[in-house]
Design a protein around this motif. Structure first.
Motif, short mmCIF file in Angstrom:
data_model
loop_
_atom_site.label_atom_id
_atom_site.label_comp_id
_atom_site.label_asym_id
_atom_site.label_seq_id
_atom_site.Cartn_x
_atom_site.Cartn_y
_atom_site.Cartn_z
N ALA A 195 0.82 -1.22 0.00
CA ALA A 195 0.00 0.00 0.00
C ALA A 195 0.85 1.26 0.00
O ALA A 195 0.57 2.23 0.71
N SER A 196 1.92 1.25 -0.80
CA SER A 196 2.78 2.43 -0.91
C SER A 196 3.55 2.36 -2.23
O SER A 196 3.58 1.32 -2.90
N TYR A 197 4.14 3.49 -2.58
CA TYR A 197 4.96 3.55 -3.80
C TYR A 197 6.38 3.08 -3.52
O TYR A 197 6.86 3.13 -2.39
N ASP A 198 7.05 2.64 -4.58
CA ASP A 198 8.41 2.13 -4.43
C ASP A 198 9.45 3.24 -4.25
O ASP A 198 10.50 3.02 -3.66
N ASP A 199 9.17 4.42 -4.79
CA ASP A 199 10.18 5.47 -4.86
C ASP A 199 9.73 6.76 -4.17
O ASP A 199 8.57 6.90 -3.79
N ASN A 200 10.67 7.67 -4.05
CA ASN A 200 10.38 9.04 -3.64
C ASN A 200 10.92 9.99 -4.69
O ASN A 200 11.99 9.77 -5.26
N ILE A 201 10.17 11.04 -4.96
CA ILE A 201 10.62 12.13 -5.82
C ILE A 201 11.03 13.29 -4.92
O ILE A 201 10.27 13.67 -4.02
N VAL A 202 12.20 13.83 -5.16
CA VAL A 202 12.70 14.94 -4.38
C VAL A 202 13.09 16.07 -5.31
O VAL A 202 13.87 15.88 -6.25
N VAL A 203 12.54 17.24 -5.06
CA VAL A 203 12.90 18.45 -5.80
C VAL A 203 13.79 19.30 -4.90
O VAL A 203 13.42 19.62 -3.77
N TYR A 204 14.95 19.67 -5.39
CA TYR A 204 15.88 20.53 -4.67
C TYR A 204 15.76 21.94 -5.25
O TYR A 204 15.73 22.12 -6.47
N ALA A 205 15.71 22.94 -4.38
CA ALA A 205 15.64 24.32 -4.83
C ALA A 205 16.45 25.21 -3.90
O ALA A 205 16.60 24.92 -2.71
N ASP A 206 16.96 26.32 -4.45
CA ASP A 206 17.74 27.28 -3.67
C ASP A 206 17.05 28.63 -3.66
O ASP A 206 16.40 29.02 -4.64
N LEU A 207 17.21 29.37 -2.57
CA LEU A 207 16.62 30.69 -2.43
C LEU A 207 17.25 31.66 -3.42
O LEU A 207 18.47 31.72 -3.56
N ILE A 208 16.40 32.44 -4.11
CA ILE A 208 16.90 33.46 -5.04
C ILE A 208 16.50 34.86 -4.61
O ILE A 208 17.11 35.85 -5.02
#
Length: 209
Positions: A195-208
């Motif tokens: 009852a879960s997904y195999d992966d994780n998606i991670v978005v990295y961002a920096d302050l501008i």
């Protein structure tokens, strides 16, 4: 190493451990499989910053938690709830498809360190707030509004997908020398047995700004 840096690093490492556990168990697609989430408030020590370095004063960082996230490239405009820790030490998760949630053990968005915002990819068969998170690309904008009206603008630097069994805890949650943002959801194949997904998606961002 200065005392402030030691404290920040230690807090980041602790957060990394509990959040990694949360990601392994979270992101179910079915309603009712995750515990209800009380709205948490930011602890007083979540963001110790140097005014002028990040543009966010210590007073603002402590008293003004994030209340909204906008990601124009994927049509996300969502309120933010606070996510604390459950009794077993894992991070709380939003109780439904919306809204997204800010982990109150991470820095205020715009303060020094990696701020963490999580959301569901789907819920009970319907798209979640971060259903299109994996479509983001470098240079896309992420805008976070604080309770006091302060707006922190971030620019995406990379988008990654990791098997949960190989989640790079230190890379995602480890101490950094600038204000950063991590947007996290689930991805990959849905395992109906677990009852879960195999992966994780991670978005990295920096302050501008």
């Amino acid at each position: 190493m200065a005392a402030r840096s030691v404290t920040t690093a230690a807090r980041a490492l602790c957060a990394a451990v509990v959040l990694a556990l949360a990601l392994i168990s979270g992101c179910s697609t079915a309603a009712g499989t995750e515990s209800p989430v009380p709205v948490a408030t930011a602890p007083a020590d979540v963001a110790v910053v140097d005014e002028g370095t990040t543009g966010v004063s210590e007073a603002a960082a402590v008293s003004s938690p994030p209340v909204r996230i906008d990601v124009p490239a994927i049509s996300v405009s969502s309120g933010l709830m606070g996510l604390g820790l459950q009794q077993d030490g894992t991070m709380e998760v939003p109780p439904g498809a919306f809204p997204a949630g800010w982990y109150t053990g991470s820095p205020i968005p715009g303060a020094l360190g990696p701020s963490v915002i999580a959301g569901h990819v789907d819920w009970d068969g319907a798209p979640g707030v971060f259903s299109r998170l994996g479509d983001l690309a470098a240079d896309d904008d992420v805008i976070v509004t604080l309770q006091d009206g302060t707006i922190s603008r971030f620019r995406v630097t990379q988008v990654e997908q990791y098997p949960k069994a190989e989640f790079p805890t230190t890379t995602v949650y480890g101490d950094i020398d600038h204000p950063g943002l991590r947007l996290i959801t689930c991805g990959g194949r849905f395992d109906s047995g677990a009852a879960s997904y195999d992966d994780n998606i991670v978005v990295y961002a920096d302050l501008i700004s």
